[in-house]
Design a protein around this motif. Structure first.
Motif, PDB file in Angstrom:
ATOM      1  N   THR A  54      56.401  32.162  37.950  1.00  0.00           N
ATOM      2  CA  THR A  54      56.242  33.463  37.315  1.00  0.00           C
ATOM      3  C   THR A  54      54.975  33.517  36.476  1.00  0.00           C
ATOM      4  O   THR A  54      54.602  32.536  35.834  1.00  0.00           O
ATOM      5  N   ALA A  55      54.342  34.687  36.445  1.00  0.00           N
ATOM      6  CA  ALA A  55      53.069  34.854  35.742  1.00  0.00           C
ATOM      7  C   ALA A  55      53.143  34.388  34.304  1.00  0.00           C
ATOM      8  O   ALA A  55      52.277  33.641  33.830  1.00  0.00           O
ATOM      9  N   SER A  56      54.173  34.816  33.581  1.00  0.00           N
ATOM     10  CA  SER A  56      54.239  34.465  32.162  1.00  0.00           C
ATOM     11  C   SER A  56      54.483  32.976  31.955  1.00  0.00           C
ATOM     12  O   SER A  56      54.076  32.416  30.935  1.00  0.00           O
ATOM     13  N   PHE A  57      55.111  32.294  32.913  1.00  0.00           N
ATOM     14  CA  PHE A  57      55.312  30.852  32.789  1.00  0.00           C
ATOM     15  C   PHE A  57      53.992  30.099  32.971  1.00  0.00           C
ATOM     16  O   PHE A  57      53.785  29.030  32.397  1.00  0.00           O
ATOM     17  N   PHE A  58      53.109  30.646  33.779  1.00  0.00           N
ATOM     18  CA  PHE A  58      51.821  29.984  34.013  1.00  0.00           C
ATOM     19  C   PHE A  58      50.968  29.924  32.749  1.00  0.00           C
ATOM     20  O   PHE A  58      50.018  29.146  32.681  1.00  0.00           O
ATOM     21  N   VAL A  84      46.017  39.167  34.922  1.00  0.00           N
ATOM     22  CA  VAL A  84      44.656  39.411  35.409  1.00  0.00           C
ATOM     23  C   VAL A  84      43.637  38.984  34.365  1.00  0.00           C
ATOM     24  O   VAL A  84      42.632  38.343  34.688  1.00  0.00           O
ATOM     25  N   THR A  85      43.895  39.305  33.093  1.00  0.00           N
ATOM     26  CA  THR A  85      42.956  38.893  32.057  1.00  0.00           C
ATOM     27  C   THR A  85      42.887  37.377  31.964  1.00  0.00           C
ATOM     28  O   THR A  85      41.843  36.820  31.627  1.00  0.00           O
ATOM     29  N   MET A  86      43.976  36.701  32.277  1.00  0.00           N
ATOM     30  CA  MET A  86      43.988  35.241  32.205  1.00  0.00           C
ATOM     31  C   MET A  86      43.279  34.619  33.398  1.00  0.00           C
ATOM     32  O   MET A  86      42.301  33.880  33.253  1.00  0.00           O
ATOM     33  N   PHE A  87      43.741  34.912  34.598  1.00  0.00           N
ATOM     34  CA  PHE A  87      43.236  34.221  35.781  1.00  0.00           C
ATOM     35  C   PHE A  87      41.830  34.671  36.186  1.00  0.00           C
ATOM     36  O   PHE A  87      41.006  33.851  36.589  1.00  0.00           O
ATOM     37  N   SER A  88      41.564  35.967  36.108  1.00  0.00           N
ATOM     38  CA  SER A  88      40.316  36.465  36.684  1.00  0.00           C
ATOM     39  C   SER A  88      39.094  36.096  35.868  1.00  0.00           C
ATOM     40  O   SER A  88      37.963  36.255  36.338  1.00  0.00           O
ATOM     41  N   ASN A  89      39.300  35.575  34.656  1.00  0.00           N
ATOM     42  CA  ASN A  89      38.171  35.216  33.807  1.00  0.00           C
ATOM     43  C   ASN A  89      37.949  33.711  33.701  1.00  0.00           C
ATOM     44  O   ASN A  89      37.158  33.262  32.874  1.00  0.00           O
ATOM     45  N   ILE A  90      38.660  32.948  34.515  1.00  0.00           N
ATOM     46  CA  ILE A  90      38.430  31.504  34.560  1.00  0.00           C
ATOM     47  C   ILE A  90      37.320  31.233  35.573  1.00  0.00           C
ATOM     48  O   ILE A  90      37.419  31.642  36.734  1.00  0.00           O
ATOM     49  N   LEU A 106      42.294  52.014  38.258  1.00  0.00           N
ATOM     50  CA  LEU A 106      43.721  51.967  37.945  1.00  0.00           C
ATOM     51  C   LEU A 106      44.183  50.519  38.034  1.00  0.00           C
ATOM     52  O   LEU A 106      43.932  49.839  39.034  1.00  0.00           O
ATOM     53  N   GLU A 107      44.864  50.033  37.011  1.00  0.00           N
ATOM     54  CA  GLU A 107      45.407  48.671  37.041  1.00  0.00           C
ATOM     55  C   GLU A 107      46.708  48.623  36.265  1.00  0.00           C
ATOM     56  O   GLU A 107      46.864  49.298  35.245  1.00  0.00           O
ATOM     57  N   ASP A 108      47.655  47.829  36.731  1.00  0.00           N
ATOM     58  CA  ASP A 108      48.948  47.751  36.039  1.00  0.00           C
ATOM     59  C   ASP A 108      48.996  46.478  35.199  1.00  0.00           C
ATOM     60  O   ASP A 108      49.881  45.646  35.308  1.00  0.00           O
ATOM     61  N   GLY A 109      48.010  46.359  34.330  1.00  0.00           N
ATOM     62  CA  GLY A 109      47.938  45.228  33.430  1.00  0.00           C
ATOM     63  C   GLY A 109      47.142  45.620  32.204  1.00  0.00           C
ATOM     64  O   GLY A 109      46.716  46.770  32.054  1.00  0.00           O
ATOM     65  N   GLN A 110      46.940  44.653  31.330  1.00  0.00           N
ATOM     66  CA  GLN A 110      46.236  44.929  30.085  1.00  0.00           C
ATOM     67  C   GLN A 110      44.830  45.419  30.365  1.00  0.00           C
ATOM     68  O   GLN A 110      44.051  44.758  31.046  1.00  0.00           O
ATOM     69  N   LEU A 111      44.501  46.578  29.817  1.00  0.00           N
ATOM     70  CA  LEU A 111      43.200  47.195  30.054  1.00  0.00           C
ATOM     71  C   LEU A 111      42.093  46.447  29.326  1.00  0.00           C
ATOM     72  O   LEU A 111      41.035  46.167  29.892  1.00  0.00           O
ATOM     73  N   GLU A 112      42.327  46.119  28.060  1.00  0.00           N
ATOM     74  CA  GLU A 112      41.301  45.441  27.268  1.00  0.00           C
ATOM     75  C   GLU A 112      41.117  44.012  27.776  1.00  0.00           C
ATOM     76  O   GLU A 112      42.055  43.225  27.824  1.00  0.00           O
ATOM     77  N   GLY A 113      39.909  43.695  28.175  1.00  0.00           N
ATOM     78  CA  GLY A 113      39.637  42.387  28.749  1.00  0.00           C
ATOM     79  C   GLY A 113      40.070  42.258  30.192  1.00  0.00           C
ATOM     80  O   GLY A 113      39.999  41.169  30.771  1.00  0.00           O
ATOM     81  N   GLY A 114      40.511  43.367  30.789  1.00  0.00           N
ATOM     82  CA  GLY A 114      41.007  43.322  32.158  1.00  0.00           C
ATOM     83  C   GLY A 114      39.939  43.609  33.185  1.00  0.00           C
ATOM     84  O   GLY A 114      38.760  43.339  32.996  1.00  0.00           O
TER      85      GLY A 114
END
Length: 729
Positions: A441-445, A485-491, A661-669
């Motif tokens: 699950t995303a939050s577990f990662f 998305v803010t976590m994975f896409s910025n690594i 359009l994105e279904d996640g956090q906008l700031e930093g997304g």
């Protein structure tokens, strides 16, 4: 601090009662089955407003209270669902904790706090389990906003001992003025397998002072128990707590064992013995997960949800069971998924119980797409010995069925609740030339963030990550995937793919797991965000994709935009039949895995919908066409780690607005990157600098807010997006 004896502790230090039969025999006789009713003072549970009321009960009333709680849990599970199995096993232990200790002065930290339902009932919140109209008043986890008896918001795992060490440290530094008495960490139901739990044990032994660690050993994790520590734990149980090696003694901790973990009297005696102790101690209690399930009708026998009384053949409400000590590889019975017909003992199904109203409904996205991925990978095992699926303790929730695990054999590994280890382990497999797939699950990662940066990305490890429950959902505040998305896409070095159909999902999986050395295989790690509710709904109902009808591959390609932007699916075919999936990826098309796909070419407005927000892009385009005569360009970016500059540059001609359009956090997304692109590539001709509007979630924690309500809150509806677009004109 007293050191633990190398040979364990003698019988005066260990509250051991051998065998399930003796454990059952020691339980009090309990009156016939009842169903507690809110407002009915004839039942004990209705009269419990605080732990003081538990202390006021006569000793012979404690077992009756336990029976009422167990009956309440069983009825609540049928009507509302939840983590019922672990709580059924913790009924007596929780009653005993509040009988002996003085919460909130004595601080009790539950871990995983999905074991805290009984604690909530005993601390003024019983009505939230007795009255269906009030079921939504409490979360499934501890939360200080609900009660002063809850120490932390805890929905993940392994941290109770560390948190308890912190509470105890402040108490010891401040002395009597701290207002803190005993500090108790309740850990178990799989949480001991988390690495941070061992870090806490290590610190506890060094710190010293009063710290009581209650280890709820129900012989289960979320699925089965996996790892080298479980053999010694089994030997401790078999020996009444005397066997060596004793991992708690090895840390320098005192140790007590309670075999009768579902005997409230034995537990009261055990906790009284360690109350006000002046050194750290582990109280190891042996409980039965799902204690009380066996007296119920099976789901197949229940036609409708009912709050009718549950009848028990046993007068105690806890039934002797032989559903333990299975010899088959996964150390649990043959239940298929985690919410199907729970029962006592080593039963994976008792981790999470769906309410009766959900029985027979189609799979949710996690199970649907999880099964699909496993069905695509399984045929490859024979020819690819290095292909390994790794699940950190939550396989059933993500569609990794018991049957698949059995067939996969060594190609499947459950590492326990150890996301950090799982990702580092996968990096090691990849370095050796294997093909690891890590699924949870995303939050577990979030627990593996450092390993994503270092072992996986810095080392360019060919690891594939299946990211379940990413994006907005109605989850509680500890399980939200809105930040993935803010976590994975910025690594650096990570490719995050965001498919919008089963076809693309399987193509992404085939590309990401292409064997090392294959043409066009990715050079480093890939994260695949498993599609969510909006995508699955659109696949089941094509009218939810009014522009394409879901028939992306059959649409003619536009000559007005770069060919690569609209032909990214070329060469990839997938045949999907419910339950059976085959996929073939042609590498001629794999070169375009990162290109954006233009599904409709228009003018004035371009709508780019990422992942689960893509159906909203098509629906908004249809509304613009129907109501305003605007034919919008509709784009599926398919990934969120890089921008397709060819597509973005092409939009300068004829487009005054670009909508993300994105279904996640906008700031930093993701959407802000599109805004930044046009801001940083401003051209002198003002008419060729489109205005960008970003739609997404606020930077906030949300707690059990329905998905539809969240979409309304964040402007992610057809009406709101359309209004914003037309207002600018």
């Amino acid at each position: 601090m007293r050191s633990a004896s190398g040979n364990g502790f003698d019988s005066s230090d260990s509250f051991a009662v051998s065998g399930a039969a003796e454990r059952t025999a020691r339980l009090h006789d309990i009156p016939p089955s009842i169903t507690p009713s809110h407002g009915d003072d004839s039942h004990l549970l209705s009269r419990i407003a605080s732990p003081a009321d538990v202390k006021a009960l006569a000793p012979n009333e404690l077992a009756e209270l336990c029976r009422e709680i167990r009956t309440t849990l069983l009825a609540y599970g049928h009507q509302h669902g939840g983590h019922i199995g672990s709580n059924l096993g913790m009924v007596e232990a929780t009653v005993a904790l509040h009988r002996v200790f003085d919460s909130p002065r004595d601080r009790i930290v539950f871990d995983v706090s999905h074991q805290s339902y009984v604690h909530k009932m005993l601390t003024g919140r019983a009505a939230a389990y007795l009255d269906p109209d009030r079921f939504s008043e409490v979360t499934g986890f501890t939360n200080p906003d609900e009660s002063k008896h809850d120490q932390f918001v805890l929905g993940h795992t392994g941290t109770s001992i560390s948190l308890a060490c912190g509470l105890a440290k402040t108490r010891d530094m401040e002395g009597p003025n701290s207002g803190i008495g005993n500090v108790i960490a309740v850990i178990g139901d799989g949480s001991l397998s988390s690495g941070v739990a061992f870090e806490g044990l290590n610190n506890a032994a060094e710190q010293g002072g009063n710290l009581i660690i209650v280890f709820n050993d129900n012989e289960m994790s979320i699925a089965g128990d996996f790892g080298g520590m479980y053999g010694p734990l089994a030997r401790l149980r078999a020996s009444g707590g005397t066997a060596q090696p004793n991992l708690f003694n090895a840390f320098g901790l005192d140790y007590r064992y309670v075999e009768a973990g579902n005997d409230v009297s034995a537990l009261v005696a055990a906790f009284e013995e360690v109350r006000d102790i002046d050194y750290p101690v582990v109280v190891h209690i042996h409980t039965l997960k799902g204690a009380g399930y066996d007296g119920e009708e099976t789901h197949a026998d229940r036609q409708t949800a009912s709050a009718s009384p549950v009848s028990f053949d046993s007068p105690t409400g806890v039934h002797p069971t032989d559903n333990v000590n299975h010899s088959e590889p996964w150390h649990s019975d043959h239940c298929n998924l985690s919410d199907h017909e729970p029962h006592e003992g080593q039963c994976e199904a008792s981790h999470w119980q769906n309410p009766d109203a959900a029985i027979g409904k189609p799979d949710d996205p996690r199970k649907h797409y999880g099964k699909m991925a496993m069905a695509a990978l399984e045929p490859r095992f024979a020819a690819e010995p290095g292909l390994v699926v790794i699940s950190p303790a939550t396989p059933g929730s993500n569609g990794i069925t018991h049957e698949f695990r059995e067939r996969a054999g060594a190609h499947y590994v459950d590492t326990g609740i150890t996301e950090s280890h799982a990702v580092a382990y996968a990096a090691g497999i990849a370095r050796a030339g294997g093909t690891p797939v890590v699924a949870t699950t995303a939050s577990f990662f979030q627990r593996a963030y450092d390993q994503f940066f270092q072992e996986m990305s810095l080392n360019r490890s060919r690891v594939t990550v299946l990211d379940f429950l990413g994006g907005l959902s109605g989850s509680d505040n500890t399980h939200s995937g809105a930040y993935d998305v803010t976590m994975f896409s910025n690594i650096p070095g990570v490719t995050m793919l965001v498919p919008t159909s089963a076809r693309d999902y399987l193509a992404d999986l085939a590309w990401a797991t292409a064997p090392a050395g294959s043409a066009d295989a990715p050079a480093g790690p890939a994260v695949i965000r498993v599609p969510g509710e909006a995508i699955l709904a659109a696949e089941r109902d094509a009218t939810l994709l009014p522009v394409t009808g879901g028939q992306i591959a059959d649409r003619p390609q536009s000559a007005s935009l770069p060919a690569s932007a609209s032909s990214a699916s070329g060469g990839i075919s997938a045949a999907t039949v419910r339950g059976t999936v085959s996929v073939t990826a042609q590498h001629a098309g794999a070169r375009h895995m990162l290109d954006w796909r233009v599904n409709q070419t228009g003018s004035q407005v371009a709508i780019i919908g990422l992942g689960n927000a893509y159906p909203l892009a098509e629906q908004t385009a249809a509304a613009l066409s129907d109501d305003y005569g605007i034919t919008a360009t509709v784009i599926d970016p398919r990934q969120c780690t890089s921008l397709d500059s060819d597509v973005l540059e092409s939009l300068r001609d004829g487009h005054q607005q670009v909508i993300t359009l994105e279904d996640g956090q906008l700031e930093g997304g993701w959407g802000e990157k599109v805004t930044a692109y046009y801001a940083n590539h401003h051209v002198s001709d003002g008419s060729r600098n489109p205005r960008v509007l970003n739609f997404g979630a606020a930077k906030e924690f949300t707690d059990r807010v329905p998905l539809g309500e969240l979409n309304e809150r964040y402007g992610l509806t057809v009406e709101q997006v359309t209004e914003a677009i037309t207002r600018c004109f």
